[in-house]
Design a protein around this motif. Structure first.
Motif, short mmCIF file in Angstrom:
data_model
loop_
_atom_site.label_atom_id
_atom_site.label_comp_id
_atom_site.label_asym_id
_atom_site.label_seq_id
_atom_site.Cartn_x
_atom_site.Cartn_y
_atom_site.Cartn_z
N THR A 113 -12.33 9.91 6.58
CA THR A 113 -13.10 8.95 5.79
C THR A 113 -12.23 7.76 5.39
O THR A 113 -12.64 6.61 5.50
CB THR A 113 -13.66 9.62 4.52
OG1 THR A 113 -14.19 10.89 4.89
CG2 THR A 113 -14.74 8.78 3.88
N THR A 114 -11.04 8.08 4.92
CA THR A 114 -10.11 7.03 4.50
C THR A 114 -9.80 6.09 5.67
O THR A 114 -9.78 4.87 5.50
CB THR A 114 -8.80 7.67 3.99
OG1 THR A 114 -9.13 8.67 3.02
CG2 THR A 114 -7.88 6.65 3.36
N GLY A 141 -20.34 16.24 -0.30
CA GLY A 141 -19.60 15.08 -0.82
C GLY A 141 -19.14 14.10 0.24
O GLY A 141 -18.69 13.00 -0.09
N GLN A 145 -18.61 10.09 -0.32
CA GLN A 145 -17.24 9.57 -0.18
C GLN A 145 -17.21 8.38 0.77
O GLN A 145 -16.51 7.40 0.53
CB GLN A 145 -16.37 10.69 0.35
CG GLN A 145 -14.92 10.56 0.00
CD GLN A 145 -14.09 11.56 0.79
OE1 GLN A 145 -14.57 12.64 1.15
NE2 GLN A 145 -12.86 11.18 1.07
N TRP A 149 -16.29 4.23 0.01
CA TRP A 149 -15.50 3.32 0.86
C TRP A 149 -16.33 2.12 1.29
O TRP A 149 -15.84 1.00 1.32
CB TRP A 149 -14.94 4.07 2.07
CG TRP A 149 -13.59 4.62 1.81
CD1 TRP A 149 -13.28 5.94 1.59
CD2 TRP A 149 -12.35 3.90 1.73
NE1 TRP A 149 -11.92 6.07 1.37
CE2 TRP A 149 -11.32 4.84 1.46
CE3 TRP A 149 -11.99 2.56 1.85
CZ2 TRP A 149 -9.99 4.48 1.31
CZ3 TRP A 149 -10.65 2.20 1.71
CH2 TRP A 149 -9.68 3.15 1.44
#
Ligand code: GDP
Length: 300
Positions: A113-114, A141, A145, A149
């Motif tokens: 995700t990051t 989640g 999440q 972002w």
């Protein structure tokens, strides 16, 4: 050099120890090689790659008649770069025109995700329009999440409710991308990589849906690996990387680990290019990978 700060832990664990060894032993003898081997394995360069490297060093040392340990460092850097050679300058494959689709796969917690968030930011700052697809409908989640972002970066997220079919989300996302004429669609997928069959089935279905809408897509399938897991990252890459349509690797959390040597093992033992590396938790902490820069940063 962009890697310099991010690699400080690996530098301490690896290069500083090599330097200490060189100063302490002065001469290249069996004991020297043994200790060098230990340091390399400790930095997660991996047994196979270490053996190969030591063999090549021995040959080179003989050939060049090197006796002083102090003269070894440039040879070591040179050999490491050679081991890592490959098409890692390729960058990301982009659609010549129209939408570029990039799929992200990898087990939970590796930084998928990051990385999507960071890459969205990068594309946006290059003036490209970006859309995110919340294809991890499995982990609690995960959708939220990705939305966090999305808000942070200022791009929309196409989603369905938790538990829905990821292929359906991808279908929606491709439709939305077409309607809005976006440049890049970044797709999250579930991290259920416990076995290859699961991954293949889920990915195949996603591939089919995307390809039906955009025959040239996906342009990249990036396997995200957590560098702090060292040899585990290498096993994941071996297990899922070479046969499941994966086109490149992303190595995250290089900043948080002394195991940066894993990049050397991965480059040496796999034919997959490392496309990007994560060097922190912030938006800007994502860099294209370049093995020469990487080694120069380590030994700088
Ligand atoms: P996912 O489950 O694969 O989507 O993983 P996440 O994107 O949620 O990342 C898991 C954790 O790793 C989060 O706390 C991130 O902030 C952190 N993280 C991801 N990439 C990096 C990186 O390059 N460096 C550091 N230090 N942390 C990272």
């Amino acid at each position: 050099n962009i890697f310099k700060d991010g690699l400080s832990k690996t530098r301490t664990a690896f290069v500083e120890k090599v330097e200490e060894l060189i100063t302490r032993r002065k001469k290249i003898d069996e004991q020297f090689y043994e200790e060098l081997e230990e340091i390399l394995i400790g930095a997660d360069v991996g047994v196979n790659t270490v053996m190969q490297l030591i063999d090549e060093l021995r040959v080179e040392v003989k050939k060049r008649k090197i006796e002083d340990a102090a003269d070894l460092q440039p040879v070591l850097s040179e050999k490491l770069i050679e081991l890592m050679k490959g098409d890692d300058h390729a960058g990301l494959r982009m659609a010549p025109s129209g939408i570029t689709v990039i799929l992200f796969v990898g087990v939970n917690g590796v930084g998928k995700t990051t990385t999507i968030g960071k890459l969205a930011h990068k594309f946006k700052s290059e003036g490209k329009s970006v859309l995110l697809a919340a294809g991890d409908t499995f982990r609690a989640g995960a959708i939220e999440q990705l939305e966090v972002w999305g808000q942070r970066v200022g791009v929309d997220v196409i989603k369905q409710q938790s538990g829905s079919d990821p292929a359906a989300v991808m279908f929606d996302a491709v439709q939305a991308a077409k309607q809005r004429g976006v440049d890049v669609l970044l797709c999250d997928t579930a991290g259920r990589l416990q076995n290859k069959t699961n991954l293949m089935e889920e990915l195949n279905k996603i591939f089919r849906v995307i390809q039906r809408e955009l025959p040239d897509a996906p342009h990249e399938v990036l396997l995200v690996l957590d560098a702090t897991t060292g040899q585990n990252a290498l096993s994941q890459a071996k297990l899922f990387g070479e046969k499941s349509g994966v086109t490149g690797l992303v190595l995250t959390k290089l900043d948080g680990t002394a195991k940066g040597g894993i990049v050397i093992a991965i480059r040496n033992e796999l034919s997959l290019p490392v496309k990007l590396v994560g060097l922190g938790e912030k938006m800007g902490d994502l860099q294209p990978f370049d093995s020469e820069q990487f080694i120069h940063a380590l030994f700088a």
